[in-house]
Scaffold this motif. Sequence first.
Motif, PDB file in Angstrom:
ATOM      1  N   ILE A  38       0.849  -1.177   0.000  1.00  0.00           N
ATOM      2  CA  ILE A  38       0.000   0.000   0.000  1.00  0.00           C
ATOM      3  C   ILE A  38       0.886   1.229   0.000  1.00  0.00           C
ATOM      4  O   ILE A  38       1.665   1.446   0.940  1.00  0.00           O
ATOM      5  N   LEU A  39       0.770   2.010  -1.074  1.00  0.00           N
ATOM      6  CA  LEU A  39       1.501   3.266  -1.185  1.00  0.00           C
ATOM      7  C   LEU A  39       0.624   4.381  -0.641  1.00  0.00           C
ATOM      8  O   LEU A  39      -0.549   4.486  -0.991  1.00  0.00           O
ATOM      9  N   GLY A  40       1.218   5.211   0.221  1.00  0.00           N
ATOM     10  CA  GLY A  40       0.474   6.304   0.822  1.00  0.00           C
ATOM     11  C   GLY A  40       0.149   6.039   2.278  1.00  0.00           C
ATOM     12  O   GLY A  40      -0.760   6.641   2.841  1.00  0.00           O
ATOM     13  N   ALA A  41       0.905   5.134   2.901  1.00  0.00           N
ATOM     14  CA  ALA A  41       0.746   4.844   4.332  1.00  0.00           C
ATOM     15  C   ALA A  41       2.128   4.655   4.937  1.00  0.00           C
ATOM     16  O   ALA A  41       3.037   4.158   4.275  1.00  0.00           O
ATOM     17  N   ASN A  42       2.276   5.064   6.207  1.00  0.00           N
ATOM     18  CA  ASN A  42       3.574   4.889   6.848  1.00  0.00           C
ATOM     19  C   ASN A  42       3.708   3.465   7.387  1.00  0.00           C
ATOM     20  O   ASN A  42       2.788   2.653   7.249  1.00  0.00           O
ATOM     21  N   ASP A  43       4.845   3.153   7.995  1.00  0.00           N
ATOM     22  CA  ASP A  43       5.131   1.790   8.455  1.00  0.00           C
ATOM     23  C   ASP A  43       4.111   1.254   9.455  1.00  0.00           C
ATOM     24  O   ASP A  43       4.014   0.053   9.664  1.00  0.00           O
ATOM     25  N   ASN A  44       3.352   2.149  10.091  1.00  0.00           N
ATOM     26  CA  ASN A  44       2.347   1.735  11.062  1.00  0.00           C
ATOM     27  C   ASN A  44       0.952   1.639  10.459  1.00  0.00           C
ATOM     28  O   ASN A  44      -0.026   1.435  11.178  1.00  0.00           O
ATOM     29  N   GLY A  45       0.842   1.822   9.137  1.00  0.00           N
ATOM     30  CA  GLY A  45      -0.455   1.749   8.475  1.00  0.00           C
ATOM     31  C   GLY A  45      -1.267   3.027   8.591  1.00  0.00           C
ATOM     32  O   GLY A  45      -2.450   3.043   8.252  1.00  0.00           O
ATOM     33  N   ILE A  46      -0.639   4.098   9.037  1.00  0.00           N
ATOM     34  CA  ILE A  46      -1.327   5.392   9.124  1.00  0.00           C
ATOM     35  C   ILE A  46      -1.275   6.048   7.756  1.00  0.00           C
ATOM     36  O   ILE A  46      -0.203   6.179   7.151  1.00  0.00           O
ATOM     37  N   ILE A  47      -2.429   6.442   7.274  1.00  0.00           N
ATOM     38  CA  ILE A  47      -2.530   7.016   5.928  1.00  0.00           C
ATOM     39  C   ILE A  47      -1.848   8.378   5.875  1.00  0.00           C
ATOM     40  O   ILE A  47      -2.155   9.267   6.659  1.00  0.00           O
ATOM     41  N   THR A  48      -0.898   8.496   4.953  1.00  0.00           N
ATOM     42  CA  THR A  48      -0.241   9.776   4.688  1.00  0.00           C
ATOM     43  C   THR A  48      -0.674  10.316   3.331  1.00  0.00           C
ATOM     44  O   THR A  48      -0.563  11.495   3.072  1.00  0.00           O
ATOM     45  N   GLY A  49      -1.163   9.441   2.476  1.00  0.00           N
ATOM     46  CA  GLY A  49      -1.743   9.832   1.200  1.00  0.00           C
ATOM     47  C   GLY A  49      -0.756   9.997   0.060  1.00  0.00           C
ATOM     48  O   GLY A  49       0.439  10.173   0.253  1.00  0.00           O
ATOM     49  N   VAL A  50      -1.305   9.904  -1.130  1.00  0.00           N
ATOM     50  CA  VAL A  50      -0.594  10.172  -2.379  1.00  0.00           C
ATOM     51  C   VAL A  50      -1.242  11.421  -2.956  1.00  0.00           C
ATOM     52  O   VAL A  50      -2.472  11.555  -2.935  1.00  0.00           O
ATOM     53  N   GLU A  51      -0.436  12.349  -3.450  1.00  0.00           N
ATOM     54  CA  GLU A  51      -0.980  13.566  -4.047  1.00  0.00           C
ATOM     55  C   GLU A  51      -1.893  13.189  -5.218  1.00  0.00           C
ATOM     56  O   GLU A  51      -1.464  12.462  -6.128  1.00  0.00           O
ATOM     57  N   PRO A  52      -3.136  13.652  -5.206  1.00  0.00           N
ATOM     58  CA  PRO A  52      -4.079  13.287  -6.274  1.00  0.00           C
ATOM     59  C   PRO A  52      -3.552  13.587  -7.680  1.00  0.00           C
ATOM     60  O   PRO A  52      -3.783  12.806  -8.602  1.00  0.00           O
ATOM     61  N   SER A  53      -2.801  14.665  -7.830  1.00  0.00           N
ATOM     62  CA  SER A  53      -2.284  15.025  -9.150  1.00  0.00           C
ATOM     63  C   SER A  53      -1.191  14.075  -9.637  1.00  0.00           C
ATOM     64  O   SER A  53      -0.842  14.079 -10.815  1.00  0.00           O
ATOM     65  N   GLN A  54      -0.657  13.239  -8.745  1.00  0.00           N
ATOM     66  CA  GLN A  54       0.442  12.332  -9.093  1.00  0.00           C
ATOM     67  C   GLN A  54      -0.017  10.890  -9.321  1.00  0.00           C
ATOM     68  O   GLN A  54       0.756  10.073  -9.802  1.00  0.00           O
ATOM     69  N   ILE A  55      -1.249  10.582  -8.971  1.00  0.00           N
ATOM     70  CA  ILE A  55      -1.718   9.184  -9.009  1.00  0.00           C
ATOM     71  C   ILE A  55      -1.628   8.578 -10.405  1.00  0.00           C
ATOM     72  O   ILE A  55      -1.097   7.476 -10.576  1.00  0.00           O
ATOM     73  N   ASP A  56      -2.142   9.267 -11.411  1.00  0.00           N
ATOM     74  CA  ASP A  56      -2.113   8.697 -12.770  1.00  0.00           C
ATOM     75  C   ASP A  56      -0.691   8.414 -13.227  1.00  0.00           C
ATOM     76  O   ASP A  56      -0.403   7.342 -13.757  1.00  0.00           O
ATOM     77  N   GLY A  57       0.202   9.359 -13.030  1.00  0.00           N
ATOM     78  CA  GLY A  57       1.594   9.173 -13.446  1.00  0.00           C
ATOM     79  C   GLY A  57       2.269   8.046 -12.692  1.00  0.00           C
ATOM     80  O   GLY A  57       3.000   7.244 -13.276  1.00  0.00           O
ATOM     81  N   MET A  58       2.001   7.959 -11.396  1.00  0.00           N
ATOM     82  CA  MET A  58       2.626   6.904 -10.595  1.00  0.00           C
ATOM     83  C   MET A  58       2.118   5.525 -10.991  1.00  0.00           C
ATOM     84  O   MET A  58       2.906   4.578 -11.093  1.00  0.00           O
ATOM     85  N   THR A  59       0.817   5.400 -11.231  1.00  0.00           N
ATOM     86  CA  THR A  59       0.293   4.081 -11.614  1.00  0.00           C
ATOM     87  C   THR A  59       0.788   3.681 -13.007  1.00  0.00           C
ATOM     88  O   THR A  59       1.120   2.520 -13.230  1.00  0.00           O
ATOM     89  N   LYS A  60       0.862   4.643 -13.932  1.00  0.00           N
ATOM     90  CA  LYS A  60       1.403   4.338 -15.267  1.00  0.00           C
ATOM     91  C   LYS A  60       2.861   3.938 -15.175  1.00  0.00           C
ATOM     92  O   LYS A  60       3.293   2.973 -15.824  1.00  0.00           O
ATOM     93  N   ASP A  61       3.649   4.658 -14.367  1.00  0.00           N
ATOM     94  CA  ASP A  61       5.060   4.305 -14.191  1.00  0.00           C
ATOM     95  C   ASP A  61       5.200   2.903 -13.618  1.00  0.00           C
ATOM     96  O   ASP A  61       6.048   2.126 -14.061  1.00  0.00           O
ATOM     97  N   LEU A  62       4.374   2.581 -12.647  1.00  0.00           N
ATOM     98  CA  LEU A  62       4.434   1.264 -12.028  1.00  0.00           C
ATOM     99  C   LEU A  62       4.165   0.155 -13.040  1.00  0.00           C
ATOM    100  O   LEU A  62       4.898  -0.832 -13.117  1.00  0.00           O
ATOM    101  N   VAL A  63       3.123   0.321 -13.835  1.00  0.00           N
ATOM    102  CA  VAL A  63       2.792  -0.687 -14.853  1.00  0.00           C
ATOM    103  C   VAL A  63       3.912  -0.779 -15.885  1.00  0.00           C
ATOM    104  O   VAL A  63       4.347  -1.882 -16.238  1.00  0.00           O
TER     105      VAL A  63
END
Length: 142
Positions: A47-72
Amino acid sequence: MDVERVKRLLKEKENIRLEFKEAKTALPKNLFETICAMLNREGGDIILGANDNGIITGVEPSQIDGMTKDLVNLSNNAQKLAPPFILFPQTYEIDGHWLIHIQVPSSSQIHKTVNIVYDRSHDGDFKVTQATQIARIYNRKN
């Protein structure tokens, strides 16, 4: 996969099959070490966007498309993951924050990232450097 399962995962502790990574604006530099290790072991969830304790830190909404495309794209690039293994990340909004969930199956092949084999333990990802350790992974898969 649904948002309820991701919420359940966030309540768990990191383990051999679960990894949390902070990723506000870019994929973490060590993400493919974890992907490779999970492919080589039992699979798992990242899970990307959470710290080591599972607390949500989030992914910047404007970066989600680019990050998912890069990952694929990177998961299908033999320079980054060999042999390639295409992943299908899912995005979820929880409590006003965006997360990227990557479900990694166990693979029947031995994978490398940047020409290094990684395996997974309860303590995280580690380099496999000896041929006997690689043979152990191979024998577990067959």
